[in-house]
Design a protein around this motif. Sequence first.
Motif, PDB file in Angstrom:
ATOM      1  N   LEU A 256       0.963  -1.233  -0.233  1.00 33.01           N
ATOM      2  CA  LEU A 256       0.059   0.018   0.329  1.00 33.01           C
ATOM      3  C   LEU A 256       0.620   1.550   0.210  1.00 33.01           C
ATOM      4  CD1 LEU A 256      -3.208  -1.003   2.575  1.00 33.01           C
ATOM      5  CD2 LEU A 256      -2.599  -0.794   0.126  1.00 33.01           C
ATOM      6  N   LEU A 257       1.498   0.950   0.903  1.00 32.17           N
ATOM      7  CA  LEU A 257       3.092   2.215   0.784  1.00 32.17           C
ATOM      8  C   LEU A 257       3.317   2.338  -0.600  1.00 32.17           C
ATOM      9  CD1 LEU A 257       3.775   3.897   3.192  1.00 32.17           C
ATOM     10  CD2 LEU A 257       6.159   2.532   3.501  1.00 32.17           C
ATOM     11  N   ILE A 258       4.178   1.787  -0.818  1.00 33.98           N
ATOM     12  CA  ILE A 258       4.744   1.817  -2.628  1.00 33.98           C
ATOM     13  C   ILE A 258       3.589   2.262  -2.875  1.00 33.98           C
ATOM     14  CG2 ILE A 258       5.921   0.355  -4.162  1.00 33.98           C
ATOM     15  CD1 ILE A 258       6.969  -1.142  -1.799  1.00 33.98           C
TER      16      ILE A 258
ATOM     17  N   LEU B  80      13.930   5.519  -7.273  1.00 31.30           N
ATOM     18  CA  LEU B  80      13.626   6.928  -6.947  1.00 31.30           C
ATOM     19  C   LEU B  80      12.904   6.921  -5.577  1.00 31.30           C
ATOM     20  CD1 LEU B  80      12.419   9.655  -8.866  1.00 31.30           C
ATOM     21  CD2 LEU B  80      11.042   9.115  -7.678  1.00 31.30           C
ATOM     22  N   LEU B  81      12.021   5.575  -6.037  1.00 27.45           N
ATOM     23  CA  LEU B  81      10.895   5.521  -4.146  1.00 27.45           C
ATOM     24  C   LEU B  81      12.181   5.503  -3.826  1.00 27.45           C
ATOM     25  CD1 LEU B  81       8.651   3.077  -6.283  1.00 27.45           C
ATOM     26  CD2 LEU B  81       7.645   5.390  -5.391  1.00 27.45           C
ATOM     27  N   MET B  82      12.949   4.536  -3.474  1.00 28.81           N
ATOM     28  CA  MET B  82      14.073   4.042  -2.126  1.00 28.81           C
ATOM     29  C   MET B  82      14.735   5.530  -1.974  1.00 28.81           C
ATOM     30  SD  MET B  82      16.917   1.786  -2.068  1.00 28.81           S
ATOM     31  CE  MET B  82      18.028   2.686  -3.052  1.00 28.81           C
TER      32      MET B  82
ATOM     33  N   LEU C 258      13.124   4.626   1.964  1.00 21.03           N
ATOM     34  CA  LEU C 258      11.963   3.619   1.911  1.00 21.03           C
ATOM     35  C   LEU C 258      13.126   2.723   2.455  1.00 21.03           C
ATOM     36  CD1 LEU C 258       9.599   3.392  -0.961  1.00 21.03           C
ATOM     37  CD2 LEU C 258       9.198   4.086   0.855  1.00 21.03           C
ATOM     38  N   PRO C 259      12.876   1.847   3.636  1.00 19.18           N
ATOM     39  CA  PRO C 259      13.390   1.212   4.031  1.00 19.18           C
ATOM     40  C   PRO C 259      13.269  -0.604   3.608  1.00 19.18           C
ATOM     41  CG  PRO C 259      11.557   1.092   5.762  1.00 19.18           C
ATOM     42  CD  PRO C 259      11.633   2.255   4.165  1.00 19.18           C
ATOM     43  N   TYR C 260      13.375  -0.207   1.746  1.00 17.64           N
ATOM     44  CA  TYR C 260      13.486  -1.184   1.313  1.00 17.64           C
ATOM     45  C   TYR C 260      14.183  -1.486   0.448  1.00 17.64           C
ATOM     46  CZ  TYR C 260       8.904  -0.984   3.587  1.00 17.64           C
ATOM     47  OH  TYR C 260       7.637  -1.043   4.155  1.00 17.64           O
ATOM     48  N   SER C 261      14.999  -2.454   0.123  1.00 18.30           N
ATOM     49  CA  SER C 261      15.948  -3.087  -1.056  1.00 18.30           C
ATOM     50  C   SER C 261      14.722  -2.162  -2.027  1.00 18.30           C
ATOM     51  CB  SER C 261      16.573  -4.312  -1.070  1.00 18.30           C
ATOM     52  OG  SER C 261      16.222  -4.916  -1.332  1.00 18.30           O
TER      53      SER C 261
END
Length: 349
Positions: free
Chosen positions: A10-12, A31-33, A38-41
């Motif tokens: 949902l956040l992504i 770009l999202l990261m 964002l705390p994801y790879s």
Amino acid sequence: MRKMLTARQLLIFKYIVEEFIATGEPVGSKLLMTKYQLPYSSATIRNEMNFLEKQHYLDKTHTSSGRVPSKKGYHFYVETLLQPDVDETVKNQVSTLFADTNRSLNEIIQQCCEMLSQLTHLTTVALGPNSSYERFQNVTLIPLGRKSATAIIVTDKGHVENRTFPVRDENMMDDLSACVDVINETLRGVPINNVIEKLENDVKPILNVKVKEHEVLFNAFLEAFMKFAKNNIYFSGKDNMLYQPEYNDVNKLRKLVTAFENSQTWNLLEPLTQEEGVTIRIGNETPFDDLNDVSVISASFDTGSRSKGSISVIGPTRMPYEKVVSLVEYISKNIESLILDEQRKNDER
């Protein structure tokens, strides 16, 4: 069956939609990261984007590895993630607009259109009600030289219609004056939506007796009064759509301009006046044939009579839904409150 999205998905998804709305550019995982920290790879974000694409919430463009929201994705966004709110500055602007109660409803709706198009940088269209909350005030006859005269019809809210008559001789002017006197004596204070009926039942029989050319004059006044009864269409910011990057394509631009110039397009918005609350139509759900990248956000307002009005914002599917929904809902409620308050005052007189 639609799978429930996880909090991460949902956040992504939310960030992809909002980034695409802001920039018009396909959104990639890197770009999202970086932009949203964002705390994801990047690989994890890509996997979630692939999942969202398989669920038809996102589309992949041919020009890059980025994603854009699909029609289904936009619907999911507005139904699930939208948090409409109107800031205090806008509320103050709207309050100022509605503070002047001496203006006609037509003027207020037109100014609401202009305000909405300025605040959203999009196109606004409103279908006004039948002026049913206004009352006939008077007709004034003004000679224009020897050959013509104009009859100016005014409501208690300042709505004006006029009709110019050729004047052949003094008898014709006498007939016109007599006609105006009968209308003023018979219709003063009558709600506009009852005027046509009163003209037929009460005014016409008197004119048959008092006025020689009663049929011609009666029909002319009837036509002028019928303008009040028609739904009025108001526009603002038509050109705003032309500056959206979606319409850099000449063929798309031609279709859009053709749709805007076709009065039948706006008649197709009429059913929106009968729906409650805010309605959001995306792509091929809108009245714009052959344009699948247009959205229409509308809200109806009650006039306290059989008719309703509506106000709509038209923009690309990549429009700022949160802002537009908030504004359309807030302004339509203010229009409705103004009309119903005025009707209550009239009923108490």
